[in-house]
Write an enzyme that holds these catalytic residues in place. Structure first.
Site, PDB file in Angstrom:
ATOM      1  N   GLY A 161       0.805  -1.217   0.000  1.00  0.00           N
ATOM      2  CA  GLY A 161       0.000   0.000   0.000  1.00  0.00           C
ATOM      3  C   GLY A 161       0.839   1.269   0.000  1.00  0.00           C
ATOM      4  O   GLY A 161       0.412   2.297   0.505  1.00  0.00           O
ATOM      5  N   GLU A 272       4.217  -6.900 -10.824  1.00  0.00           N
ATOM      6  CA  GLU A 272       4.440  -5.461 -11.013  1.00  0.00           C
ATOM      7  C   GLU A 272       5.870  -5.187 -11.495  1.00  0.00           C
ATOM      8  O   GLU A 272       6.827  -5.746 -10.965  1.00  0.00           O
ATOM      9  CB  GLU A 272       4.194  -4.707  -9.702  1.00  0.00           C
ATOM     10  CG  GLU A 272       2.746  -4.804  -9.228  1.00  0.00           C
ATOM     11  CD  GLU A 272       2.412  -3.836  -8.100  1.00  0.00           C
ATOM     12  OE1 GLU A 272       1.244  -3.449  -7.994  1.00  0.00           O
ATOM     13  OE2 GLU A 272       3.325  -3.480  -7.322  1.00  0.00           O
ATOM     14  N   GLU A 285       7.536  -6.449  -7.588  1.00  0.00           N
ATOM     15  CA  GLU A 285       6.881  -7.351  -6.636  1.00  0.00           C
ATOM     16  C   GLU A 285       5.749  -8.095  -7.334  1.00  0.00           C
ATOM     17  O   GLU A 285       5.346  -7.736  -8.432  1.00  0.00           O
ATOM     18  CB  GLU A 285       6.329  -6.590  -5.417  1.00  0.00           C
ATOM     19  CG  GLU A 285       5.175  -5.655  -5.743  1.00  0.00           C
ATOM     20  CD  GLU A 285       4.332  -5.292  -4.517  1.00  0.00           C
ATOM     21  OE1 GLU A 285       4.363  -6.008  -3.493  1.00  0.00           O
ATOM     22  OE2 GLU A 285       3.613  -4.279  -4.599  1.00  0.00           O
ATOM     23  N   ARG A 289      -2.956 -11.760  -5.083  1.00  0.00           N
ATOM     24  CA  ARG A 289      -4.367 -11.522  -4.738  1.00  0.00           C
ATOM     25  C   ARG A 289      -5.031 -10.795  -5.894  1.00  0.00           C
ATOM     26  O   ARG A 289      -4.369 -10.398  -6.843  1.00  0.00           O
ATOM     27  CB  ARG A 289      -4.420 -10.620  -3.497  1.00  0.00           C
ATOM     28  CG  ARG A 289      -3.627  -9.327  -3.734  1.00  0.00           C
ATOM     29  CD  ARG A 289      -3.804  -8.323  -2.602  1.00  0.00           C
ATOM     30  NE  ARG A 289      -2.828  -7.248  -2.642  1.00  0.00           N
ATOM     31  CZ  ARG A 289      -2.933  -6.139  -3.347  1.00  0.00           C
ATOM     32  NH1 ARG A 289      -3.980  -5.941  -4.140  1.00  0.00           N
ATOM     33  NH2 ARG A 289      -1.997  -5.217  -3.299  1.00  0.00           N
TER      34      ARG A 289
END
Ligand code: ADP
Ligand code: ADP
Ligand code: MG
Length: 450
Positions: A161, A272, A285, A289
């Site tokens: 996040g 990513e 990374e 999910r």
């Protein structure tokens, strides 16, 4: 599989309920005391209270969630994103209880969960990573930084996040950055492990959607651009990414599939990458999910990723192959957050007194709220995702502008005005985006340097 418990709240809980309903599965919502009147609770077939408002005692409490599983008789759990979605222990406990975890196996989460370990896995699979280090600490970190060179980034292995990341311009800033990053990571993620990465200057964030089944099929669904970020959190995403040629797409997709295969990945996931000005890409990374911005890919491929994720969890093969995947048109997503852009994006909890979502051609709204909804101050500020689709990027942009103007949310502040500004920006319109663009030149106030 008959009954799915959704271990989440808000927009993604609603999204999963919709997928379950289309598949004829019953749904169980969980909620904290702050979420009694939430939309996801109203929409599910059943709902179970899992604790008080603080997430640690409700949405992050594995014992409370497992109690809800047995109380409701659910035979599967969908973790959504955030909360326990990338928690290996949660997936493991579900497995031990004989409840299907709708996601990758615990081992795959474990091998991708720590970002430092994930880098090693990607590298071993022949995928380029950002030049960087294994986990480091103390004096060893100083030596490693010297060797790597500045500017660099200190990153928490367990971070997510956009948190647990610090830019270090030179040796004089290193010690303080290490100290702050490790205590921040310990507090936020329960682990203080850090690693170093070279800072890529003005990169683009381009990611590949992957989905895999238990029968060895790994399919990629093209890329998304998530370069418009504030504090390293995505604000607006699109699919495909401007200027990504079929050859580059193929190369990045092959790299993503290699990473997925390296951990015997099953379910939906995202690899990513950072893309530099020379067109070189580097793995950063893998998110094991469903991602917030998955719907951009749904709009350009026609695949319902959440439904496919559930089918795969039931042991079924993917309903399509790589040769069936075709990208059509352009999609944009604006994250609508309950924040006040005029006050440095301060959270804006409260009651939504009026709610009138946009509609019409090419518009999709995935929301976790409705008129009368209470936005509690305890959780993520995202309340809705507004998506547009067009035959090409200009049409997607025109529809998004029109939809942002139509969208009425009263009673709280939202990030709609920020999106309106982005959609007028000449650099955005020209597709000249990078990860510092939004903060460096589209925000009110003094220029920030990443
Ligand atoms: P995406 O990669 O899907 O765009 P974000 O980075 O926006 O995801 O994260 C989605 C949600 O998950 C946000 O609420 C974010 O705060 C939360 N989140 C992501 N990673 C973690 C993590 N490792 N720990 C806790 N929360 C996380
Ligand atoms: P998170 O788990 O919080 O999503 P990521 O590793 O995916 O963390 O990085 C989040 C964002 O931080 C990226 O999208 C990018 O904007 C920035 N970033 C991460 N690593 C680098 C790097 N080495 N150089 C430049 N920017 C980076
Ligand atoms: Mg990330």
């Amino acid at each position: 599989m008959r009954k799915v418990l959704i271990a989440n709240r808000g927009e993604i809980a609603v999204r999963v309920i919709r997928a379950c309903r289309e598949l004829g599965l019953r749904t169980v919502a969980v909620y904290s005391e702050a979420d009694r009147s939430s939309l996801h609770v109203a929409m599910a077939d059943e709902a179970v209270l899992v604790g008080p408002a603080p997430a640690r005692q409700s949405y992050l409490s594995i014992p409370n969630l497992m109690r809800a599983v047995s109380e409701s008789g659910a035979d599967a759990v969908h973790p959504g994103y955030g909360f326990l979605a990338e928690n290996r222990d949660f997936a493991q406990v579900c497995e031990l209880w004989g409840v299907k975890f709708i996601g990758p196996r615990p081992e795959a989460i474990g091998r991708m969960g720590g970002k430092a370990v994930a880098r090693q896995t990607a590298q071993a699979a022949g995928v380029p990573v950002v030049p960087g280090t294994d986990p480091v600490a103390g004096a060893q970190a100083v030596a490693a930084a010297q060797e790597l060179g500045y500017p660099l980034m200190v990153k928490a292995s367990a971070g997510g996040g956009g948190r647990g990341i610090r830019v270090v311009e030179g040796p004089h800033e290193l010690e303080a950055a290490l100290e702050r990053a490790s205590s921040e990571a310990q507090a936020a993620f329960g682990s203080s492990e850090l690693y170093l990465e070279r800072l890529i200057v003005h990169p683009r964030h381009v990611e590949i959607q992957v989905i895999a089944d238990e029968h060895g099929h790994v399919v990629t669904l093209g890329e998304r651009e998530s370069s418009l970020q504030r504090r390293r959190q995505k604000v607006l995403e699109e699919a495909p990414a401007v200027g990504v040629t079929p050859a580059l797409r193929q190369e990045m997709s092959d790299a993503a599939a290699r990473v997925a295969r390296a951990v015997d990945y099953v379910s939906a996931g995202t690899v990513e990458f950072l893309l530099d000005a020379e067109g070189r890409f580097y793995f950063i990374e893998m998110n094991t999910r469903i991602q917030v911005e998955h719907a951009c890919t749904e709009l350009v491929t026609g695949v319902d990723i959440v439904k496919e994720q559930i089918r795969v969890a039931q042991g079924e093969p993917l309903s399509f192959g790589q040769e069936d995947v075709q990208l059509r048109g352009w999609a944009i997503e604006c994250r609508i957050n309950a924040e006040n852009p005029a006050r440095d994006f301060a959270p804006s909890p409260g009651v939504i007194t009026e709610y009138r979502p946009p509609g019409g051609p090419g518009i999709r709204v995935d929301a976790g709220v409705a008129a009368g909804s209470v936005i509690p101050p305890f959780y993520d500020s995202m309340v809705a995702k507004l998506l547009s689709w067009g035959r090409d990027r200009p049409e997607a942009i025109a529809r998004m502008r029109r939809a942002l103007d139509e969208f009425r949310i009263e009673g709280i502040h939202t990030t709609i005005p920020l999106h309106q500004r982005i959609l007028e920006d000449p650099r955005f319109l020209a597709g000249q985006v990078h990860t510092s663009l939004l903060e460096a030149s589209m925000m009110p106030g003094p220029t920030r340097v990443t």
